[in-house]
Design a protein around this motif. Structure first.
Motif, PDB file in Angstrom:
ATOM      1  N   GLU A 136       0.835  -1.208   0.000  1.00 40.50           N
ATOM      2  CA  GLU A 136       0.000   0.000   0.000  1.00 40.50           C
ATOM      3  C   GLU A 136       0.868   1.256   0.000  1.00 40.50           C
ATOM      4  OE1 GLU A 136      -3.556   2.090  -0.171  1.00 40.50           O
ATOM      5  OE2 GLU A 136      -3.157  -0.075  -0.405  1.00 40.50           O
ATOM      6  N   LYS A 137       1.926   1.225   0.699  1.00 42.34           N
ATOM      7  CA  LYS A 137       2.825   2.377   0.753  1.00 42.34           C
ATOM      8  C   LYS A 137       3.499   2.614  -0.604  1.00 42.34           C
ATOM      9  CE  LYS A 137       6.806   4.114   3.328  1.00 42.34           C
ATOM     10  NZ  LYS A 137       7.792   3.807   4.395  1.00 42.34           N
ATOM     11  N   ALA A 138       3.947   1.523  -1.232  1.00 40.86           N
ATOM     12  CA  ALA A 138       4.583   1.641  -2.552  1.00 40.86           C
ATOM     13  C   ALA A 138       3.593   2.143  -3.595  1.00 40.86           C
ATOM     14  CB  ALA A 138       5.172   0.294  -2.958  1.00 40.86           C
ATOM     15  N   LYS A 139       2.367   1.682  -3.485  1.00 39.48           N
ATOM     16  CA  LYS A 139       1.334   2.118  -4.424  1.00 39.48           C
ATOM     17  C   LYS A 139       1.030   3.596  -4.266  1.00 39.48           C
ATOM     18  CE  LYS A 139      -3.431   1.142  -5.728  1.00 39.48           C
ATOM     19  NZ  LYS A 139      -4.640   0.329  -5.436  1.00 39.48           N
ATOM     20  N   LYS A 140       0.926   4.055  -3.047  1.00 38.06           N
ATOM     21  CA  LYS A 140       0.645   5.471  -2.804  1.00 38.06           C
ATOM     22  C   LYS A 140       1.823   6.347  -3.268  1.00 38.06           C
ATOM     23  CE  LYS A 140      -2.539   4.975   1.080  1.00 38.06           C
ATOM     24  NZ  LYS A 140      -2.764   5.263   2.509  1.00 38.06           N
ATOM     25  N   ASN A 141       3.023   5.878  -3.043  1.00 42.40           N
ATOM     26  CA  ASN A 141       4.189   6.631  -3.467  1.00 42.40           C
ATOM     27  C   ASN A 141       4.258   6.731  -4.993  1.00 42.40           C
ATOM     28  OD1 ASN A 141       6.612   8.068  -3.067  1.00 42.40           O
ATOM     29  ND2 ASN A 141       7.828   6.201  -3.304  1.00 42.40           N
ATOM     30  N   TYR A 142       3.938   5.613  -5.645  1.00 41.06           N
ATOM     31  CA  TYR A 142       3.908   5.626  -7.120  1.00 41.06           C
ATOM     32  C   TYR A 142       2.818   6.563  -7.616  1.00 41.06           C
ATOM     33  CZ  TYR A 142       2.426   4.066 -11.725  1.00 41.06           C
ATOM     34  OH  TYR A 142       1.990   4.040 -13.053  1.00 41.06           O
ATOM     35  N   GLU A 143       1.671   6.478  -6.963  1.00 45.71           N
ATOM     36  CA  GLU A 143       0.552   7.333  -7.373  1.00 45.71           C
ATOM     37  C   GLU A 143       0.895   8.812  -7.179  1.00 45.71           C
ATOM     38  OE1 GLU A 143      -4.267   7.872  -6.468  1.00 45.71           O
ATOM     39  OE2 GLU A 143      -3.060   6.411  -5.335  1.00 45.71           O
ATOM     40  N   LYS A 144       1.548   9.127  -6.141  1.00 41.41           N
ATOM     41  CA  LYS A 144       1.935  10.517  -5.858  1.00 41.41           C
ATOM     42  C   LYS A 144       2.890  11.036  -6.938  1.00 41.41           C
ATOM     43  CE  LYS A 144       4.572  13.251  -2.550  1.00 41.41           C
ATOM     44  NZ  LYS A 144       5.355  13.216  -1.294  1.00 41.41           N
ATOM     45  N   HIS A 145       3.941  10.271  -7.203  1.00 41.18           N
ATOM     46  CA  HIS A 145       4.907  10.715  -8.212  1.00 41.18           C
ATOM     47  C   HIS A 145       4.298  10.725  -9.617  1.00 41.18           C
ATOM     48  CE1 HIS A 145       7.755   9.943  -4.927  1.00 41.18           C
ATOM     49  NE2 HIS A 145       8.618  10.768  -5.625  1.00 41.18           N
ATOM     50  N   PHE A 146       3.384   9.846  -9.885  1.00 43.87           N
ATOM     51  CA  PHE A 146       2.718   9.846 -11.188  1.00 43.87           C
ATOM     52  C   PHE A 146       1.902  11.117 -11.374  1.00 43.87           C
ATOM     53  CE2 PHE A 146      -1.030   8.950 -13.759  1.00 43.87           C
ATOM     54  CZ  PHE A 146      -0.454   8.556 -14.953  1.00 43.87           C
ATOM     55  N   ARG A 147       1.192  11.541 -10.336  1.00 47.89           N
ATOM     56  CA  ARG A 147       0.393  12.759 -10.427  1.00 47.89           C
ATOM     57  C   ARG A 147       1.293  13.988 -10.590  1.00 47.89           C
ATOM     58  NH1 ARG A 147      -3.995  10.452 -12.088  1.00 47.89           N
ATOM     59  NH2 ARG A 147      -4.862   8.935 -10.565  1.00 47.89           N
ATOM     60  N   GLU A 148       2.378  13.983  -9.871  1.00 50.37           N
ATOM     61  CA  GLU A 148       3.294  15.118  -9.984  1.00 50.37           C
ATOM     62  C   GLU A 148       3.920  15.187 -11.384  1.00 50.37           C
ATOM     63  OE1 GLU A 148       6.143  14.657  -6.892  1.00 50.37           O
ATOM     64  OE2 GLU A 148       4.789  15.352  -5.290  1.00 50.37           O
ATOM     65  N   SER A 189       8.299   1.271 -10.726  1.00 50.57           N
ATOM     66  CA  SER A 189       9.071   0.027 -10.655  1.00 50.57           C
ATOM     67  C   SER A 189       9.062  -0.553  -9.231  1.00 50.57           C
ATOM     68  CB  SER A 189      10.507   0.295 -11.124  1.00 50.57           C
ATOM     69  OG  SER A 189      10.532   0.744 -12.440  1.00 50.57           O
ATOM     70  N   GLU A 190       9.204   0.360  -8.264  1.00 52.67           N
ATOM     71  CA  GLU A 190       9.170  -0.091  -6.859  1.00 52.67           C
ATOM     72  C   GLU A 190       7.811  -0.692  -6.505  1.00 52.67           C
ATOM     73  OE1 GLU A 190      10.172   3.324  -4.620  1.00 52.67           O
ATOM     74  OE2 GLU A 190      12.330   3.269  -5.130  1.00 52.67           O
ATOM     75  N   TYR A 191       6.775  -0.042  -6.956  1.00 54.24           N
ATOM     76  CA  TYR A 191       5.415  -0.549  -6.700  1.00 54.24           C
ATOM     77  C   TYR A 191       5.224  -1.913  -7.342  1.00 54.24           C
ATOM     78  CZ  TYR A 191       0.388  -1.095  -7.353  1.00 54.24           C
ATOM     79  OH  TYR A 191      -0.887  -1.603  -7.399  1.00 54.24           O
ATOM     80  N   ALA A 192       5.725  -2.061  -8.555  1.00 54.38           N
ATOM     81  CA  ALA A 192       5.582  -3.336  -9.251  1.00 54.38           C
ATOM     82  C   ALA A 192       6.339  -4.442  -8.527  1.00 54.38           C
ATOM     83  CB  ALA A 192       6.074  -3.195 -10.682  1.00 54.38           C
ATOM     84  N   ALA A 193       7.553  -4.112  -8.076  1.00 54.59           N
ATOM     85  CA  ALA A 193       8.342  -5.114  -7.339  1.00 54.59           C
ATOM     86  C   ALA A 193       7.674  -5.491  -6.022  1.00 54.59           C
ATOM     87  CB  ALA A 193       9.741  -4.555  -7.089  1.00 54.59           C
ATOM     88  N   THR A 198       4.598  -9.094  -2.536  1.00 50.70           N
ATOM     89  CA  THR A 198       3.425  -9.278  -1.679  1.00 50.70           C
ATOM     90  C   THR A 198       2.545 -10.400  -2.182  1.00 50.70           C
ATOM     91  OG1 THR A 198       3.462  -6.946  -1.041  1.00 50.70           O
ATOM     92  CG2 THR A 198       1.416  -8.138  -0.682  1.00 50.70           C
ATOM     93  N   ASN A 199       2.347 -10.441  -3.467  1.00 46.18           N
ATOM     94  CA  ASN A 199       1.535 -11.517  -4.036  1.00 46.18           C
ATOM     95  C   ASN A 199       2.160 -12.882  -3.777  1.00 46.18           C
ATOM     96  OD1 ASN A 199      -0.461  -9.798  -4.973  1.00 46.18           O
ATOM     97  ND2 ASN A 199       0.528  -9.485  -6.973  1.00 46.18           N
ATOM     98  N   GLN A 200       3.461 -12.941  -3.899  1.00 45.80           N
ATOM     99  CA  GLN A 200       4.148 -14.215  -3.654  1.00 45.80           C
ATOM    100  C   GLN A 200       4.001 -14.638  -2.190  1.00 45.80           C
ATOM    101  OE1 GLN A 200       5.585 -16.251  -5.919  1.00 45.80           O
ATOM    102  NE2 GLN A 200       5.869 -17.702  -4.192  1.00 45.80           N
ATOM    103  N   TYR A 201       4.187 -13.696  -1.268  1.00 47.66           N
ATOM    104  CA  TYR A 201       4.067 -14.027   0.162  1.00 47.66           C
ATOM    105  C   TYR A 201       2.634 -14.412   0.516  1.00 47.66           C
ATOM    106  CZ  TYR A 201       4.373 -13.803   5.206  1.00 47.66           C
ATOM    107  OH  TYR A 201       4.300 -14.127   6.536  1.00 47.66           O
ATOM    108  N   GLN A 202       1.691 -13.673  -0.072  1.00 45.55           N
ATOM    109  CA  GLN A 202       0.283 -13.992   0.201  1.00 45.55           C
ATOM    110  C   GLN A 202      -0.068 -15.384  -0.279  1.00 45.55           C
ATOM    111  OE1 GLN A 202      -3.161 -11.080  -0.125  1.00 45.55           O
ATOM    112  NE2 GLN A 202      -3.389 -12.217  -2.047  1.00 45.55           N
ATOM    113  N   SER A 203       0.501 -15.733  -1.438  1.00 40.54           N
ATOM    114  CA  SER A 203       0.252 -17.082  -1.946  1.00 40.54           C
ATOM    115  C   SER A 203       0.831 -18.131  -1.009  1.00 40.54           C
ATOM    116  CB  SER A 203       0.863 -17.216  -3.353  1.00 40.54           C
ATOM    117  OG  SER A 203       0.701 -18.549  -3.815  1.00 40.54           O
ATOM    118  N   ASP A 204       2.061 -17.892  -0.560  1.00 42.08           N
ATOM    119  CA  ASP A 204       2.681 -18.842   0.383  1.00 42.08           C
ATOM    120  C   ASP A 204       1.935 -18.834   1.732  1.00 42.08           C
ATOM    121  OD1 ASP A 204       4.536 -19.413  -1.542  1.00 42.08           O
ATOM    122  OD2 ASP A 204       6.065 -18.033  -0.745  1.00 42.08           O
ATOM    123  N   HIS A 205       1.476 -17.654   2.121  1.00 46.95           N
ATOM    124  CA  HIS A 205       0.782 -17.529   3.415  1.00 46.95           C
ATOM    125  C   HIS A 205      -0.473 -18.391   3.457  1.00 46.95           C
ATOM    126  CE1 HIS A 205      -0.638 -15.531   7.072  1.00 46.95           C
ATOM    127  NE2 HIS A 205      -1.838 -15.412   6.464  1.00 46.95           N
TER     128      HIS A 205
END
Length: 587
Positions: A136-148, A189-193, A198-205
């Motif tokens: 969520e943090k990476a997504k918000k950061n990406y969204e912020k820089h995208f808007r800027e 790129s950070e958001y994508a990584a 997260t998806n991988q951990y959630q799958s393992d979780h």
């Protein structure tokens, strides 16, 4: 049944699973408390049963009543109920040691396992939450820089199309838009990584980590349920184990009930209350015209009528009772004279039984002490034989007293049954002091009539002093040299014995007749009768050989380990070892 997995079916119900396992533990604790309460009830019930049995136990004053079969059945019932109370105590004890203890152990184990698994599960959930937060943090950061970057690009395009703006401003806007686009691409790129991570951990979780935790919790809960089932089975088995014993107790009560015999109880009532009297006869008709002044004699009251009794018999009984009992401040004997004949016999028989038991007990004690003294004599290192002598003498006195009482009670029983009583032998007219005086003034005679001193070589080696029991014939103090009249103790004083002694020259018959002999001269009287425990061969003058089991009279008490005795069959007199004799009775 299809094996369902909590990890697959309840992947999203971790909180519910956690609560379910806690509810299972609380259920175990609840069942454990239930068993404890059950144990308390069993113990209280057993205690009340025992109190009930104690309350209705036969009292000593009622022991005669419990000879009836119905009373015996009730006494047996009380014993069986007491045993049933014991079985309820066994139930409580086994429940506490087996069921309660096992449940407590199970609760402790399940709590420890649950804590371990829940801690592990909570850690996995925390990691999952942390991964989501990072995403969520990476997504918000990406969204912020995208808007800027989007706004910077729009500003650059606007200035580039405006002819009034300087070329420097346009270049500056272009550089700013370029930087914003680069920052947006980097955060993208950070958001994508982060998303991929997260998806991988959630799958393992949800596919590996949490299912393992769910599986452990499921196994723990299933094991708890299995053991609870076993404990419940033990709960039932604990009570089932005592059911056969309780059944035997109930069978005992049934058997006791079946043993009730009304005819036997009726006979016991007769035996207990039968007086032995005969019904009173008819009252005679009194003629008023008789010479009694017209006054009828008083009719005796029923309580003063003693049918079937005789004044002479009552007098003899009263005399015997007076000779047997001496009033004491400590204890007073039962008034046998006032008892009906049958009840008197029963009372005497009870006293005889008690005396016989006491005699047997004292006899056994004497035999044990005699064997101990012989053992000490043969092996002085084991103990002092003389230390047993005082106990033996005390035991002998007690036995003598008991046998005298036994003899008197036997006479009472014989009289109560209408049989002739055993004659009480006469005692010598001389006192012990008189005999002792004689022993100092004259020498004693051996059983064969020869004069001897108590300390002479002809006496038994163990005899060291002269006493009343060492005198063989007893000489009258009034006789002189011219009229020395004495008789031997080897035969009783009768008219026939006097004639035989006169014919042998033992006594002279010219100075007195038979009647005078009885009044003036006494034969040495026997103190009692005894039985030889062991054979004894005479090896010195003055002693007498005896055979095992032979019945002889003893003429003296123990004197230095020897007792003066007489053989009734031939009148032979001599000393025999005291320890070889057992007193049958005393006169």
């Amino acid at each position: 049944m299809v094996n369902m997995s909590w990890g697959k079916e309840l992947w999203d119900q971790y909180d519910r699973v956690q609560k379910q396992t806690q509810d299972g533990i609380e259920f175990c604790e609840k069942y454990c408390q239930f068993v404890r309460d059950r144990c308390k009830i069993e113990l209280d019930y057993a205690k009340q049963l025992r109190s009930l049995v104690k309350k209705y136990q036969p009292k000593k004053k009622d022991e005669d009543d419990y000879k009836y079969t119905s009373y015996k059945a009730f006494a047996s019932t009380l014993n069986e109920v007491n045993d049933i109370a014991g079985q309820h105590e066994v139930i409580a004890e086994n429940l506490l040691s087996n069921v309660v203890k096992e449940i407590a152990s199970l609760v402790t184990q399940v709590k420890a396992e649950k804590k371990k698994h829940i801690t592990e599960g909570n850690g996995l959930v925390s990691k999952q939450d942390s991964a989501l937060k990072d995403l969520e943090k990476a997504k918000k950061n990406y969204e912020k820089h995208f808007r800027e970057a989007e706004r910077a690009q729009q500003q650059y395009e606007k200035l580039d199309n405006d002819n009034n703006v300087t070329k420097a401003d346009v270049e500056k806007a272009r550089l700013t838009a370029q930087q914003k686009n680069q920052a947006s691409d980097q955060t993208k790129s950070e958001y994508a990584a982060q998303l991929q991570q997260t998806n991988q951990y959630q799958s393992d979780h949800y596919s590996t980590y949490m299912p393992a935790v769910f599986q452990q919790l499921q196994e723990m809960d299933e094991q708890r349920i299995t053991r609870m089932g076993e404990v419940m089975a033990k709960f039932a088995e604990t009570e089932r184990q005592v059911i056969p014993i309780i059944g035997k107790c109930l069978d005992g009560i049934t058997n006791a009930a079946n043993s009730v015999n009304p005819q036997q109880d009726s006979q016991l009532v007769i035996s207990r209350y039968k007086s032995g009297y005969v019904p009173p006869g008819d009252y005679p008709f009194e003629d008023l015209s008789a010479a009694n002044g017209g006054n009828l004699p008083k009719v005796p009251s029923q309580e003063n009528v003693r049918p079937g009794t005789e004044r002479g018999k009552r007098a003899r009984t009263r005399g015997m009772l007076k000779s047997l009992f001496v009033p004491s401040s400590k204890s007073k004997p039962a008034d046998l004279e006032s008892m009906p004949p049958e009840q008197r016999k029963k009372h005497i028989q009870k006293e005889l039984e008690k005396l016989e038991k006491e005699v047997k007990k004292k006899t056994d004690e004497r035999d044990a002490m005699t064997r101990m003294r012989e053992l000490y004599t043969q092996n002085p290192q084991l103990g002092d034989a003389s230390s047993i002598q005082a106990q033996l003498e005390e035991n002998g006195k007690e036995l003598d007293r008991l046998r005298q009482d036994l003899h008197k009670w036997e006479n009472l029983l014989s009289e109560a049954e209408g049989q002739p009583t055993l004659p009480t032998p006469q005692t010598t007219n001389r006192s012990v002091s008189q005999i002792s005086n004689l022993s100092t003034a004259s020498s004693t005679l051996s059983p064969n009539g020869n004069a001897m001193s108590p300390n002479s070589s002809g006496a038994s080696p163990n005899r060291t002093s002269t006493s009343a029991s060492s005198i063989s014939p007893i000489q009258s103090p009034s006789m002189n040299d011219d009229s020395s009249i004495y008789h031997s103790v080897t035969e009783p004083v009768t008219e026939d014995s006097l004639e035989r002694q006169a014919s042998k020259g033992i006594i002279r018959t010219d100075s007195f007749d038979g009647e005078e002999a009885y009044g003036e001269f006494d034969e040495e009287q026997a103190i009692g009768r005894c039985r030889a425990l062991y054979p004894f061969e005479s090896d010195s003058e003055g002693t007498m050989s005896i055979q095992e089991g032979e019945i002889i009279d003893f003429l003296s008490e123990d004197d230095g380990g020897w007792t003066k005795a007489r053989r009734p069959t031939n009148g032979e007199v001599g000393y025999v070892p005291t320890t070889y004799l057992e007193v049958e009775f005393r006169y």
